[in-house]
Design a protein around this motif. Structure first.
Motif, PDB file in Angstrom:
ATOM      1  N   MET A   1       0.614  -1.342  -0.091  1.00  8.89           N
ATOM      2  CA  MET A   1       0.046  -0.179   0.066  1.00  8.89           C
ATOM      3  C   MET A   1       0.895   1.383   0.175  1.00  8.89           C
ATOM      4  SD  MET A   1      -3.219   0.364   2.420  1.00  8.89           S
ATOM      5  CE  MET A   1      -4.227  -1.005   2.395  1.00  8.89           C
ATOM      6  N   HIS A   2       1.258   1.642  -1.201  1.00  9.53           N
ATOM      7  CA  HIS A   2       2.011   2.812  -1.144  1.00  9.53           C
ATOM      8  C   HIS A   2       1.556   4.193  -1.121  1.00  9.53           C
ATOM      9  CE1 HIS A   2       0.407   2.789  -5.252  1.00  9.53           C
ATOM     10  NE2 HIS A   2       1.109   3.893  -5.551  1.00  9.53           N
ATOM     11  N   GLU A   3       0.117   4.203  -0.886  1.00  5.69           N
ATOM     12  CA  GLU A   3      -0.615   5.410  -0.646  1.00  5.69           C
ATOM     13  C   GLU A   3      -0.326   6.179   0.806  1.00  5.69           C
ATOM     14  OE1 GLU A   3      -2.961   3.461  -3.544  1.00  5.69           O
ATOM     15  OE2 GLU A   3      -2.104   2.603  -2.076  1.00  5.69           O
ATOM     16  N   TYR A   4       0.240   5.342   1.669  1.00  7.30           N
ATOM     17  CA  TYR A   4       0.524   5.731   3.031  1.00  7.30           C
ATOM     18  C   TYR A   4       1.882   6.486   2.732  1.00  7.30           C
ATOM     19  CZ  TYR A   4      -3.009   2.702   5.353  1.00  7.30           C
ATOM     20  OH  TYR A   4      -4.016   2.315   5.713  1.00  7.30           O
ATOM     21  N   SER A   5       2.950   5.972   2.195  1.00 11.14           N
ATOM     22  CA  SER A   5       3.898   6.949   1.907  1.00 11.14           C
ATOM     23  C   SER A   5       3.655   7.883   1.157  1.00 11.14           C
ATOM     24  CB  SER A   5       5.146   5.916   1.265  1.00 11.14           C
ATOM     25  OG  SER A   5       4.743   5.506  -0.078  1.00 11.14           O
ATOM     26  N   ILE A   6       2.911   8.018   0.215  1.00  5.89           N
ATOM     27  CA  ILE A   6       2.398   9.120  -0.543  1.00  5.89           C
ATOM     28  C   ILE A   6       1.707  10.137   0.143  1.00  5.89           C
ATOM     29  CG2 ILE A   6       0.838   9.972  -2.267  1.00  5.89           C
ATOM     30  CD1 ILE A   6       1.274   7.423  -3.740  1.00  5.89           C
ATOM     31  N   VAL A   7       1.060   9.866   1.102  1.00  8.95           N
ATOM     32  CA  VAL A   7       0.283  10.777   2.107  1.00  8.95           C
ATOM     33  C   VAL A   7       1.468  11.412   3.118  1.00  8.95           C
ATOM     34  CG1 VAL A   7      -1.166  10.887   4.263  1.00  8.95           C
ATOM     35  CG2 VAL A   7      -1.942   9.938   2.190  1.00  8.95           C
ATOM     36  N   GLN A   8       2.378  10.687   3.545  1.00  4.18           N
ATOM     37  CA  GLN A   8       3.445  11.134   4.458  1.00  4.18           C
ATOM     38  C   GLN A   8       4.350  12.207   3.705  1.00  4.18           C
ATOM     39  OE1 GLN A   8       5.334   7.292   5.608  1.00  4.18           O
ATOM     40  NE2 GLN A   8       4.184   7.562   7.650  1.00  4.18           N
ATOM     41  N   SER A   9       4.647  11.850   2.551  1.00  3.77           N
ATOM     42  CA  SER A   9       5.184  12.840   1.741  1.00  3.77           C
ATOM     43  C   SER A   9       4.286  14.175   1.451  1.00  3.77           C
ATOM     44  CB  SER A   9       5.796  12.310   0.484  1.00  3.77           C
ATOM     45  OG  SER A   9       6.398  13.311  -0.454  1.00  3.77           O
ATOM     46  N   LEU A  10       3.114  14.074   1.109  1.00  5.97           N
ATOM     47  CA  LEU A  10       1.991  14.969   0.958  1.00  5.97           C
ATOM     48  C   LEU A  10       2.126  16.018   2.186  1.00  5.97           C
ATOM     49  CD1 LEU A  10       0.045  16.453  -0.805  1.00  5.97           C
ATOM     50  CD2 LEU A  10      -1.657  14.602   0.173  1.00  5.97           C
ATOM     51  N   LEU A  11       2.108  15.355   3.324  1.00  7.77           N
ATOM     52  CA  LEU A  11       1.948  16.018   4.614  1.00  7.77           C
ATOM     53  C   LEU A  11       3.128  16.690   4.979  1.00  7.77           C
ATOM     54  CD1 LEU A  11      -0.032  13.594   6.795  1.00  7.77           C
ATOM     55  CD2 LEU A  11      -1.003  15.535   5.954  1.00  7.77           C
ATOM     56  N   GLU A  12       4.373  16.083   4.552  1.00  7.28           N
ATOM     57  CA  GLU A  12       5.381  17.082   4.937  1.00  7.28           C
ATOM     58  C   GLU A  12       5.395  17.989   3.965  1.00  7.28           C
ATOM     59  OE1 GLU A  12       8.822  14.327   4.048  1.00  7.28           O
ATOM     60  OE2 GLU A  12       8.027  13.054   5.818  1.00  7.28           O
ATOM     61  N   SER A  13       5.010  18.009   2.706  1.00  6.69           N
ATOM     62  CA  SER A  13       4.871  19.071   1.802  1.00  6.69           C
ATOM     63  C   SER A  13       3.985  20.231   2.338  1.00  6.69           C
ATOM     64  CB  SER A  13       4.553  18.818   0.469  1.00  6.69           C
ATOM     65  OG  SER A  13       4.557  19.778  -0.536  1.00  6.69           O
ATOM     66  N   CYS A  14       2.634  19.886   2.763  1.00 10.02           N
ATOM     67  CA  CYS A  14       1.849  20.755   3.285  1.00 10.02           C
ATOM     68  C   CYS A  14       2.608  21.503   4.566  1.00 10.02           C
ATOM     69  CB  CYS A  14       0.582  20.133   3.820  1.00 10.02           C
ATOM     70  SG  CYS A  14      -0.309  19.331   2.616  1.00 10.02           S
TER      71      CYS A  14
END
Length: 113
Positions: A1-14
């Motif tokens: 489930m790579h969505e979790y790593s995508i969200v972690q990166s997205l939250l860091e960007s935010c």
């Protein structure tokens, strides 16, 4: 489930955007996900809801815009949006096409306070 790593990166960007703009919180996050990106929108929503706690996105609304496949026919120079995964030009039926959108995921906008 790579969505979790995508969200972690997205939250860091935010977090980075909020710091750069002296914002205390993010109220809305809008992303665009191409149907060929390999990202599952429902899983991404679940991952965002799970990991947003304790971040500037804690109460943020998360909007996902799903991008259909857009192509350019290299034979007749027609731009089209594909409704099905049939990779040919709807006008001339050529398979000499280039995908111009629908393969990526992008952070489109943030609303911050």
């Amino acid at each position: 489930m790579h969505e979790y790593s995508i969200v972690q990166s997205l939250l860091e960007s935010c977090e980075e955007h909020a710091r750069a703009n002296d914002a205390k919180k993010v109220t809305k996050v809008v992303v665009k996900i191409g149907v060929l990106s390999g990202v599952e929108p429902d899983l991404l929503q679940t991952a965002f809801d799970t990991f947003k706690e304790q971040t500037v996105c804690h109460n943020a609304q998360f909007l996902i815009n799903v991008q259909k496949i857009e192509i350019l026919c290299l034979d007749c120079d027609t731009k089209s949006t594909l409704e099905k995964h049939e990779f040919s030009c709807p006008k001339c039926q050529s398979v000499n096409i280039k995908v111009t959108d629908g393969e990526d995921m992008f952070l489109m906008s943030l609303e911050m306070e």
